[in-house]
Design a protein around this motif. Structure first.
Motif, PDB file in Angstrom:
ATOM      1  N   LEU A 144       0.825  -1.212   0.000  1.00  0.00           N
ATOM      2  CA  LEU A 144       0.000   0.000   0.000  1.00  0.00           C
ATOM      3  C   LEU A 144       0.856   1.258   0.000  1.00  0.00           C
ATOM      4  O   LEU A 144       0.581   2.218  -0.726  1.00  0.00           O
ATOM      5  CB  LEU A 144      -0.935   0.005   1.216  1.00  0.00           C
ATOM      6  CG  LEU A 144      -2.034  -1.038   1.221  1.00  0.00           C
ATOM      7  CD1 LEU A 144      -2.799  -0.988   2.534  1.00  0.00           C
ATOM      8  CD2 LEU A 144      -2.971  -0.839   0.052  1.00  0.00           C
ATOM      9  N   ILE A 145       1.907   1.265   0.808  1.00  0.00           N
ATOM     10  CA  ILE A 145       2.800   2.427   0.864  1.00  0.00           C
ATOM     11  C   ILE A 145       3.508   2.605  -0.469  1.00  0.00           C
ATOM     12  O   ILE A 145       3.624   3.726  -0.974  1.00  0.00           O
ATOM     13  CB  ILE A 145       3.804   2.277   2.028  1.00  0.00           C
ATOM     14  CG1 ILE A 145       3.070   2.368   3.368  1.00  0.00           C
ATOM     15  CG2 ILE A 145       4.904   3.331   1.948  1.00  0.00           C
ATOM     16  CD1 ILE A 145       3.902   2.013   4.561  1.00  0.00           C
ATOM     17  N   ASN A 146       3.950   1.498  -1.071  1.00  0.00           N
ATOM     18  CA  ASN A 146       4.624   1.566  -2.364  1.00  0.00           C
ATOM     19  C   ASN A 146       3.689   2.126  -3.436  1.00  0.00           C
ATOM     20  O   ASN A 146       4.085   2.968  -4.245  1.00  0.00           O
ATOM     21  CB  ASN A 146       5.138   0.190  -2.759  1.00  0.00           C
ATOM     22  CG  ASN A 146       6.039   0.232  -3.962  1.00  0.00           C
ATOM     23  OD1 ASN A 146       6.629   1.258  -4.281  1.00  0.00           O
ATOM     24  ND2 ASN A 146       6.140  -0.901  -4.640  1.00  0.00           N
ATOM     25  N   LYS A 147       2.429   1.685  -3.446  1.00  0.00           N
ATOM     26  CA  LYS A 147       1.465   2.197  -4.426  1.00  0.00           C
ATOM     27  C   LYS A 147       1.216   3.686  -4.221  1.00  0.00           C
ATOM     28  O   LYS A 147       1.087   4.442  -5.180  1.00  0.00           O
ATOM     29  CB  LYS A 147       0.150   1.426  -4.325  1.00  0.00           C
ATOM     30  CG  LYS A 147       0.215   0.053  -4.918  1.00  0.00           C
ATOM     31  CD  LYS A 147      -1.105  -0.660  -4.783  1.00  0.00           C
ATOM     32  CE  LYS A 147      -1.016  -2.080  -5.279  1.00  0.00           C
ATOM     33  NZ  LYS A 147      -2.264  -2.819  -5.109  1.00  0.00           N
ATOM     34  N   PHE A 148       1.132   4.118  -2.975  1.00  0.00           N
ATOM     35  CA  PHE A 148       0.904   5.532  -2.681  1.00  0.00           C
ATOM     36  C   PHE A 148       2.046   6.383  -3.215  1.00  0.00           C
ATOM     37  O   PHE A 148       1.829   7.386  -3.905  1.00  0.00           O
ATOM     38  CB  PHE A 148       0.748   5.743  -1.174  1.00  0.00           C
ATOM     39  CG  PHE A 148       0.671   7.189  -0.779  1.00  0.00           C
ATOM     40  CD1 PHE A 148      -0.480   7.923  -1.023  1.00  0.00           C
ATOM     41  CD2 PHE A 148       1.745   7.813  -0.186  1.00  0.00           C
ATOM     42  CE1 PHE A 148      -0.557   9.262  -0.667  1.00  0.00           C
ATOM     43  CE2 PHE A 148       1.688   9.146   0.172  1.00  0.00           C
ATOM     44  CZ  PHE A 148       0.530   9.880  -0.068  1.00  0.00           C
ATOM     45  N   ALA A 153       4.472  10.042  -7.247  1.00  0.00           N
ATOM     46  CA  ALA A 153       5.609  10.355  -8.116  1.00  0.00           C
ATOM     47  C   ALA A 153       5.175  10.502  -9.572  1.00  0.00           C
ATOM     48  O   ALA A 153       5.796  11.233 -10.334  1.00  0.00           O
ATOM     49  CB  ALA A 153       6.669   9.267  -8.005  1.00  0.00           C
ATOM     50  N   SER A 154       4.084   9.833  -9.951  1.00  0.00           N
ATOM     51  CA  SER A 154       3.644   9.903 -11.340  1.00  0.00           C
ATOM     52  C   SER A 154       2.787  11.122 -11.637  1.00  0.00           C
ATOM     53  O   SER A 154       2.495  11.399 -12.787  1.00  0.00           O
ATOM     54  CB  SER A 154       2.880   8.630 -11.710  1.00  0.00           C
ATOM     55  OG  SER A 154       1.684   8.553 -10.957  1.00  0.00           O
TER      56      SER A 154
END
Length: 180
Positions: A144-148, A153-154
């Motif tokens: 979840l943190i990685n997706k956030f 960033a995108s």
């Protein structure tokens, strides 16, 4: 002074009792895989999950907060690449509808994982060898943190950043002239 033999024996017994208690409590943890008690009677069911997170053998299986049984084994199915969880359900809980769903849930924010069963509406019930087909995998906090952070960033940066208070009132407000 001569040491008291009774105090030495009592202290030794206290230390031995402490170690025995520690060993017993260690075997009762769900993650240890060691159990001193015999496995209770019940029926076995399975469910396939995309991700079981940190679910362990011995973790509880619950429905509406009531402990129904425990996880007996976790293995991978090499044809579907899913984790297959085998659960033992106590015989007294033999009225679980066969269209129920199973999800891997977390006890508290950083607690251990367990399998939660949500009741379905079918008139037929799970029995020995049944498989729960509706499953929801564990929510892994790292994912979840990685997706956030990936989504943040995108995002393209705003050129004027009109949402900030400094960008709205100081630069765009007209200046009043005073005459003397």
């Amino acid at each position: 002074m001569r040491p008291n033999r009774g105090i030495e024996i009592g202290t030794g017994l206290f230390v031995v009792l402490g170690f025995v208690s520690l060993l017993f409590l260690t075997t009762q943890l769900p993650s240890s895989g060691l159990k001193l008690a015999h496995t209770k009677a019940g029926f076995r069911i399975t469910a396939a999950f995309d991700n079981v997170g940190d679910l362990k053998v011995g973790s509880p299986v619950t429905m509406a907060g009531v402990n129904l049984g425990e996880v007996e084994s976790i293995r991978i199915d090499w044809t579907t690449y899913k984790a297959v969880v085998r659960m033992r359900i106590d015989t007294q809980y033999n009225k679980i509808p066969d269209d129920s769903d199973a999800s891997v849930q977390t006890q508290g924010l950083l607690g251990g994982k367990y399998v939660g069963i949500g009741a379905g509406g079918s008139e037929t019930y799970l029995k020995e060898g049944s498989q729960i087909t509706l499953t929801q995998s564990a929510l892994v906090l790292e994912s979840l943190i990685n997706k956030f952070f990936t989504s943040q960033a995108s995002k393209p940066p705003d050129a004027a950043d009109s949402s900030s208070p400094a960008g709205n009132n100081a630069a765009s407000a007209p200046k009043k002239e005073t005459s003397k």
